[in-house]
Design an enzyme around this catalytic site. Structure first.
Site, PDB file in Angstrom:
ATOM      1  N   GLY A 122       1.297  11.117   6.475  1.00 28.87           N
ATOM      2  CA  GLY A 122       1.682   9.804   6.978  1.00 28.87           C
ATOM      3  C   GLY A 122       3.192   9.667   6.922  1.00 28.87           C
ATOM      4  O   GLY A 122       3.872  10.451   6.259  1.00 28.87           O
TER       5      GLY A 122
ATOM      6  N   SER B 202       8.946   4.035   6.662  1.00 30.07           N
ATOM      7  CA  SER B 202      10.342   3.820   7.049  1.00 30.07           C
ATOM      8  C   SER B 202      11.302   4.620   6.192  1.00 30.07           C
ATOM      9  O   SER B 202      12.451   4.821   6.561  1.00 30.07           O
ATOM     10  CB  SER B 202      10.716   2.355   6.899  1.00 30.07           C
TER      11      SER B 202
ATOM     12  N   GLY C  19      10.496   7.724   4.582  1.00 27.84           N
ATOM     13  CA  GLY C  19      10.243   9.157   4.498  1.00 27.84           C
ATOM     14  C   GLY C  19       8.801   9.458   4.865  1.00 27.84           C
ATOM     15  O   GLY C  19       8.180   8.720   5.631  1.00 27.84           O
TER      16      GLY C  19
ATOM     17  N   VAL D  37       4.766  11.190   3.692  1.00 25.89           N
ATOM     18  CA  VAL D  37       3.837  11.567   2.635  1.00 25.89           C
ATOM     19  C   VAL D  37       3.268  12.924   3.040  1.00 25.89           C
ATOM     20  O   VAL D  37       2.748  13.080   4.152  1.00 25.89           O
ATOM     21  CB  VAL D  37       2.704  10.525   2.469  1.00 25.89           C
TER      22      VAL D  37
ATOM     23  N   LYS E 135       4.796  11.650  -1.910  1.00 20.23           N
ATOM     24  CA  LYS E 135       5.511  10.642  -1.108  1.00 20.23           C
ATOM     25  C   LYS E 135       7.001  10.846  -1.288  1.00 20.23           C
ATOM     26  O   LYS E 135       7.479  10.956  -2.424  1.00 20.23           O
ATOM     27  CB  LYS E 135       5.091   9.245  -1.560  1.00 20.23           C
TER      28      LYS E 135
ATOM     29  N   ASP F  43       0.879  -6.785  -0.723  1.00 19.73           N
ATOM     30  CA  ASP F  43       0.796  -6.135   0.591  1.00 19.73           C
ATOM     31  C   ASP F  43      -0.623  -5.682   0.903  1.00 19.73           C
ATOM     32  O   ASP F  43      -0.834  -4.582   1.416  1.00 19.73           O
ATOM     33  CB  ASP F  43       1.779  -4.966   0.667  1.00 19.73           C
TER      34      ASP F  43
ATOM     35  N   LYS G  82      -3.779  -5.077   2.837  1.00 18.96           N
ATOM     36  CA  LYS G  82      -4.164  -4.912   4.246  1.00 18.96           C
ATOM     37  C   LYS G  82      -4.917  -3.583   4.342  1.00 18.96           C
ATOM     38  O   LYS G  82      -4.773  -2.713   3.458  1.00 18.96           O
ATOM     39  CB  LYS G  82      -2.937  -4.907   5.170  1.00 18.96           C
TER      40      LYS G  82
ATOM     41  N   ASN H  76      -3.408  -0.095   3.617  1.00 18.93           N
ATOM     42  CA  ASN H  76      -3.052   0.313   2.255  1.00 18.93           C
ATOM     43  C   ASN H  76      -4.279   0.588   1.388  1.00 18.93           C
ATOM     44  O   ASN H  76      -4.162   0.704   0.173  1.00 18.93           O
ATOM     45  CB  ASN H  76      -2.163  -0.755   1.604  1.00 18.93           C
TER      46      ASN H  76
ATOM     47  N   ASP I 218       0.308   2.374  -1.867  1.00 16.96           N
ATOM     48  CA  ASP I 218       1.537   1.720  -1.423  1.00 16.96           C
ATOM     49  C   ASP I 218       1.889   0.487  -2.261  1.00 16.96           C
ATOM     50  O   ASP I 218       1.624  -0.656  -1.886  1.00 16.96           O
ATOM     51  CB  ASP I 218       1.457   1.337   0.064  1.00 16.96           C
TER      52      ASP I 218
ATOM     53  N   THR J   3       3.190  -8.267   5.161  1.00 18.21           N
ATOM     54  CA  THR J   3       2.961  -7.904   6.553  1.00 18.21           C
ATOM     55  C   THR J   3       2.568  -9.195   7.268  1.00 18.21           C
ATOM     56  O   THR J   3       1.659  -9.882   6.796  1.00 18.21           O
ATOM     57  CB  THR J   3       1.848  -6.842   6.624  1.00 18.21           C
TER      58      THR J   3
HETATM   59  N1  LIG Z   1      -2.299   9.512  -2.085  1.00 13.64           N
HETATM   60  C1  LIG Z   1      -2.475   9.638  -0.778  1.00 13.64           C
HETATM   61  N2  LIG Z   1      -3.445  10.440  -0.297  1.00 13.64           N
HETATM   62  C2  LIG Z   1      -3.612  10.569   1.045  1.00 13.64           C
HETATM   63  N3  LIG Z   1      -2.852   9.958   1.968  1.00 13.64           N
HETATM   64  C3  LIG Z   1      -1.884   9.149   1.552  1.00 13.64           C
HETATM   65  C4  LIG Z   1      -1.630   8.955   0.160  1.00 13.64           C
HETATM   66  N4  LIG Z   1      -0.605   8.089   0.035  1.00 13.64           N
HETATM   67  C5  LIG Z   1      -0.235   7.771   1.281  1.00 13.64           C
HETATM   68  N5  LIG Z   1      -0.993   8.416   2.213  1.00 13.64           N
HETATM   69  C6  LIG Z   1      -0.872   8.323   3.678  1.00 13.64           C
HETATM   70  O1  LIG Z   1       0.478   8.120   4.018  1.00 13.64           O
HETATM   71  C7  LIG Z   1       0.657   6.833   4.648  1.00 13.64           C
HETATM   72  C8  LIG Z   1       1.979   6.229   4.224  1.00 13.64           C
HETATM   73  O2  LIG Z   1       1.950   5.999   2.815  1.00 13.64           O
HETATM   74  P1  LIG Z   1       2.567   4.728   2.157  1.00 13.64           P
HETATM   75  O3  LIG Z   1       1.975   3.520   2.824  1.00 13.64           O
HETATM   76  O4  LIG Z   1       2.483   4.807   0.696  1.00 13.64           O
HETATM   77  O5  LIG Z   1       4.061   4.962   2.585  1.00 13.64           O
HETATM   78  P2  LIG Z   1       5.164   3.956   3.007  1.00 13.64           P
HETATM   79  O6  LIG Z   1       6.413   4.731   3.164  1.00 13.64           O
HETATM   80  O7  LIG Z   1       5.173   2.836   2.053  1.00 13.64           O
HETATM   81  O8  LIG Z   1       4.650   3.531   4.394  1.00 13.64           O
HETATM   82  P3  LIG Z   1       4.737   2.111   5.023  1.00 13.64           P
HETATM   83  O9  LIG Z   1       6.166   1.913   5.366  1.00 13.64           O
HETATM   84  O10 LIG Z   1       3.811   2.239   6.200  1.00 13.64           O
HETATM   85  O11 LIG Z   1       4.208   1.171   4.011  1.00 13.64           O
HETATM   86  C9  LIG Z   1      -0.563   6.033   4.202  1.00 13.64           C
HETATM   87  O12 LIG Z   1      -0.837   5.015   5.090  1.00 13.64           O
HETATM   88  C10 LIG Z   1      -1.645   7.110   4.155  1.00 13.64           C
HETATM   89  O13 LIG Z   1      -2.164   7.353   5.437  1.00 13.64           O
END
Ligand SMILES: Nc1ncnc2c1ncn2[C@@H]1O[C@H](COP(=O)(O)OP(=O)(O)OP(=O)(O)O)[C@@H](O)[C@H]1O
Length: 423
Positions: A118, A121, A123, A125, A140, A234, A236, A239, A252, A269
């Site tokens: 994933g 904004s 970086g 994951v 992450k 947050d 939704k 998450n 998240d 959101t």
């Molecule tokens: N532990 C995990 N296992 C599997 N997939 C994960 C995990 N953590 C995150 N992801 C995937 O990566 C995506 C982004 O993670 P996360 O929401 O923590 O990052 P973020 O940088 O905060 O993104 P956002 O800006 O969308 O909130 C998640 O929506 C999910 O699809």
């Protein structure tokens, strides 16, 4: 309906959705997410006047607005500390003595990076594999420079601390963090089943027992966090991840914050933000119960009640508070939703004298055996189709891989070193 029948109905609706249809809906979500929320609403707007500030004004935390994940087609998060005013600092003390350091530091070389799961904004994951124990982990990464320019230093340090504090069956487990000159890294359990968001979009809407199952597990996670004086802020479907058995994992913690009393920061959101947050009033944990109501509404109907393509209009709708409940929602659900999605805090379930018990013992949840649910002893309504065992990534979209990752650089000047000392 038996658990098996729930699964069948979810799977049936999944099968009914063509890939084209899914792509169309994802596209819709992109358009919907891409609207102008990267700027804080104007100070003159009816909804967002009268700013306040909760967090101690560290050098980089006077957020003027930051949205997260503009590239993956998800609803944007929004965070803004409105104009600073002199307010007394809010003290959060409940977990002050708990150790949130990580024992023994990981380093980048401990992991083999496999693919992107994933993007956000700040970086990506990545799916990674430990070179020591062969296990899969999600890593992450956050670019320090981006965190700093988007004024999310304090939120990012909070995310690390809150994740370290929270240890619960329905909350993602973080094992450790580290950093290099350019990036922050968080090592978490890899959750194979993908996002509840994807399942919901594929299913359009969930049958009541399915929505109730996910809602009940989410409830336990939020109740636990509130017990630690943590507001999640947050909630939704994006998450909420599903593990290989179909249990939820809240992930998240980018906006999670330890607050024993009230706080002020505008974040979340748009569709899910409570009216008192939109109106920049002081708010408390009950904002999570508002969002919980929106989540249940979305699971049952397939859309959010205040949706508008323009976030400003969404905020107006939230402040107006008018909801058209579809006719197919039965009275017990209506009663529950009307008690969550209510502006008056003295009426909002979860914020009343009986606290979270008022939710637990609401008639809609009457058949839930909470102890068994917490023990993960209730059959899940849907098991993600994980065919190739641990490390399976079939439930995640493919993201173009970045060939020029700047990970692992050290020994050069790091201008941000003092900002992330806990990582
Ligand atoms: N532990 C995990 N296992 C599997 N997939 C994960 C995990 N953590 C995150 N992801 C995937 O990566 C995506 C982004 O993670 P996360 O929401 O923590 O990052 P973020 O940088 O905060 O993104 P956002 O800006 O969308 O909130 C998640 O929506 C999910 O699809």
């Amino acid at each position: 309906m038996t658990s098996m029948e729930h699964s069948e109905s979810v799977l049936q609706s999944l099968n009914d959705v063509s890939l084209d249809e899914l792509a169309r809906r994802q596209q819709e979500r992109n358009i919907y997410a891409g609207m102008e929320v990267d700027k804080p609403p104007s100070q003159n707007s009816p909804s967002l006047s009268n700013g306040g500030k909760e967090e101690s004004p560290g050098p980089n935390n006077n957020s003027e607005g930051a949205s997260r994940d503009q590239s993956s087609g998800q609803r944007q998060q929004y965070s803004a500390d409105p104009a600073p005013q002199s307010r007394p600092a809010v003290k959060s003390t409940k977990n002050a003595n708990r150790d949130t350091t990580t024992k023994g530091k990981y380093k980048l070389n401990d992991f083999q990076i496999l693919r992107t799961l994933g993007t956000g904004s700040f970086g990506r994951v990545h799916l990674t594999r430990s070179i020591h124990n062969g296990r899969f982990y999600a890593m992450k990464t956050l670019k320090k420079e981006r965190v700093v320019t988007m004024k999310q230093v304090e939120h990012t340090n909070d995310e690390r601390r809150m994740l370290k504090l929270a240890q619960h069956p329905f909350i993602i487990r973080m094992w450790g963090t580290f950093q290099d000159c350019n990036n922050l890294f968080m090592i978490m359990d890899y959750i194979e089943g993908g996002e509840l968001f994807s399942l919901l979009r594929k299913s359009q809407r969930f049958p009541t027992p399915v929505a109730k199952f996910y809602a009940a597990e989410v409830f336990l996670a939020i109740e636990y966090l509130h017990g630690l004086d943590i507001i999640y802020r947050d909630l939704k479907p994006e998450n909420i991840l599903l593990d290989k058995n179909g249990h939820i994992k809240l992930t998240d913690f980018g906006f999670a914050k330890e607050v024993s009393d009230v706080t002020y920061t505008l974040c979340g959101t748009p569709d899910y933000i409570a009216p008192e947050v939109v109106a920049t009033k002081p708010y408390n944990k009950s904002v999570d119960w508002w969002s919980f109501g929106i989540l249940i509404f979305e699971m049952l109907t397939g859309y959010t009640p205040f949706y508008d393509p323009t976030p400003m209009k969404t905020y107006e709708n939230i402040l107006n508070g008018t909801i058209n409940y579809p006719d197919y929602l039965p009275p017990d659900i209506l009663d529950l939703l009307q008690k969550f999605i209510v502006k008056d805090l003295t009426q909002r379930l979860g914020n009343l004298q009986d606290g979270s018990d008022g939710i637990k013992y609401h008639p809609w949840f009457k058949e839930v055996i909470w102890e068994r649910l917490l023990a993960r002893d209730i059959e899940t309504p849907y098991e993600p189709p994980i065919t190739s065992g641990v490390g399976d990534t079939s439930q995640f979209d493919r993201y173009p891989e970045d060939k020029d990752l700047d990970y692992g650089i050290s020994g050069v000047e790091d201008p941000y070193r003092d900002m992330f000392i806990d990582f």
